[in-house]
Design a protein around this motif. Sequence first.
Motif, PDB file in Angstrom:
ATOM      1  N   ASP A   1       0.810  -1.227   0.000  1.00 32.35           N
ATOM      2  CA  ASP A   1       0.000   0.000   0.000  1.00 32.35           C
ATOM      3  C   ASP A   1       0.841   1.274   0.000  1.00 32.35           C
ATOM      4  O   ASP A   1       0.555   2.209  -0.743  1.00 32.35           O
ATOM      5  CB  ASP A   1      -0.954   0.018   1.194  1.00 32.35           C
ATOM      6  N   GLU A   2       1.868   1.323   0.861  1.00 33.21           N
ATOM      7  CA  GLU A   2       2.698   2.535   0.907  1.00 33.21           C
ATOM      8  C   GLU A   2       3.447   2.730  -0.396  1.00 33.21           C
ATOM      9  O   GLU A   2       3.509   3.836  -0.921  1.00 33.21           O
ATOM     10  CB  GLU A   2       3.697   2.447   2.072  1.00 33.21           C
ATOM     11  N   ASP A   3       4.030   1.653  -0.893  1.00 28.27           N
ATOM     12  CA  ASP A   3       4.763   1.752  -2.153  1.00 28.27           C
ATOM     13  C   ASP A   3       3.816   2.097  -3.299  1.00 28.27           C
ATOM     14  O   ASP A   3       4.172   2.825  -4.218  1.00 28.27           O
ATOM     15  CB  ASP A   3       5.497   0.448  -2.462  1.00 28.27           C
ATOM     16  N   ARG A   4       2.621   1.572  -3.234  1.00 23.26           N
ATOM     17  CA  ARG A   4       1.622   1.842  -4.277  1.00 23.26           C
ATOM     18  C   ARG A   4       1.244   3.328  -4.275  1.00 23.26           C
ATOM     19  O   ARG A   4       1.061   3.934  -5.333  1.00 23.26           O
ATOM     20  CB  ARG A   4       0.374   0.970  -4.054  1.00 23.26           C
ATOM     21  N   ALA A   5       1.137   3.924  -3.088  1.00 24.56           N
ATOM     22  CA  ALA A   5       0.819   5.359  -2.991  1.00 24.56           C
ATOM     23  C   ALA A   5       1.920   6.196  -3.636  1.00 24.56           C
ATOM     24  O   ALA A   5       1.639   7.143  -4.378  1.00 24.56           O
ATOM     25  CB  ALA A   5       0.615   5.761  -1.537  1.00 24.56           C
ATOM     26  N   VAL A   6       3.162   5.839  -3.383  1.00 23.48           N
ATOM     27  CA  VAL A   6       4.286   6.557  -3.993  1.00 23.48           C
ATOM     28  C   VAL A   6       4.261   6.355  -5.505  1.00 23.48           C
ATOM     29  O   VAL A   6       4.479   7.289  -6.277  1.00 23.48           O
ATOM     30  CB  VAL A   6       5.630   6.080  -3.388  1.00 23.48           C
ATOM     31  N   GLU A   7       3.964   5.132  -5.917  1.00 20.39           N
ATOM     32  CA  GLU A   7       3.883   4.827  -7.342  1.00 20.39           C
ATOM     33  C   GLU A   7       2.801   5.663  -8.022  1.00 20.39           C
ATOM     34  O   GLU A   7       3.009   6.189  -9.122  1.00 20.39           O
ATOM     35  CB  GLU A   7       3.582   3.339  -7.528  1.00 20.39           C
ATOM     36  N   LEU A   8       1.663   5.840  -7.370  1.00 20.99           N
ATOM     37  CA  LEU A   8       0.588   6.651  -7.933  1.00 20.99           C
ATOM     38  C   LEU A   8       1.013   8.112  -8.076  1.00 20.99           C
ATOM     39  O   LEU A   8       0.697   8.765  -9.066  1.00 20.99           O
ATOM     40  CB  LEU A   8      -0.680   6.532  -7.092  1.00 20.99           C
ATOM     41  N   GLU A   9       1.737   8.618  -7.077  1.00 15.00           N
ATOM     42  CA  GLU A   9       2.248   9.992  -7.163  1.00 15.00           C
ATOM     43  C   GLU A   9       3.218  10.116  -8.331  1.00 15.00           C
ATOM     44  O   GLU A   9       3.173  11.089  -9.086  1.00 15.00           O
ATOM     45  CB  GLU A   9       2.939  10.391  -5.861  1.00 15.00           C
ATOM     46  N   ASN A  10       4.099   9.125  -8.468  1.00 14.30           N
ATOM     47  CA  ASN A  10       5.054   9.143  -9.582  1.00 14.30           C
ATOM     48  C   ASN A  10       4.331   9.088 -10.915  1.00 14.30           C
ATOM     49  O   ASN A  10       4.731   9.748 -11.874  1.00 14.30           O
ATOM     50  CB  ASN A  10       6.037   7.973  -9.466  1.00 14.30           C
ATOM     51  N   ASN A  11       3.272   8.301 -10.981  1.00 16.11           N
ATOM     52  CA  ASN A  11       2.494   8.207 -12.217  1.00 16.11           C
ATOM     53  C   ASN A  11       1.889   9.555 -12.594  1.00 16.11           C
ATOM     54  O   ASN A  11       1.823   9.900 -13.768  1.00 16.11           O
ATOM     55  CB  ASN A  11       1.398   7.146 -12.095  1.00 16.11           C
ATOM     56  N   GLU A  12       1.444  10.323 -11.591  1.00 18.93           N
ATOM     57  CA  GLU A  12       0.888  11.647 -11.872  1.00 18.93           C
ATOM     58  C   GLU A  12       1.945  12.550 -12.494  1.00 18.93           C
ATOM     59  O   GLU A  12       1.656  13.306 -13.425  1.00 18.93           O
ATOM     60  CB  GLU A  12       0.329  12.268 -10.596  1.00 18.93           C
ATOM     61  N   VAL A  13       3.163  12.467 -11.987  1.00 22.29           N
ATOM     62  CA  VAL A  13       4.260  13.262 -12.546  1.00 22.29           C
ATOM     63  C   VAL A  13       4.534  12.820 -13.982  1.00 22.29           C
ATOM     64  O   VAL A  13       4.667  13.647 -14.891  1.00 22.29           O
ATOM     65  CB  VAL A  13       5.530  13.136 -11.671  1.00 22.29           C
TER      66      VAL A  13
END
Length: 107
Positions: free
Chosen positions: A36-48
């Motif tokens: 979950d935590e890594d997925r949240a960071v991944e989602l932020e990176n995807n937005e960038v």
Amino acid sequence: MHKEKFQVILRGRLEDLNRRLRLLDADLGRRKDSDDEDRAVELENNEVLEGFGRAGEQEMRAINAALERLQNGTFGLCVKCGEPISEARLVAVPFAATCQSCLRDEA
């Protein structure tokens, strides 16, 4: 003005953007982590990455428009006032559609 030189520059930039956008699409299409935590960071990176993709697509549209202007003989002329765009501006931004004066008026 050396229109052939600008055509080479614009086509090269378009190829580079196409390559980069394909890489971005491939990266966005992969799910990397289920934590979950890594997925949240991944989602932020995807937005960038999506922001980079939108900027790349916008630049591609501007380059394609510049290539059209090259083809129809209006490259290097401001689309707003019809005056020549300085070669220095075109060297800096080869897909520039407006002269420096009209660009200032937009701001």
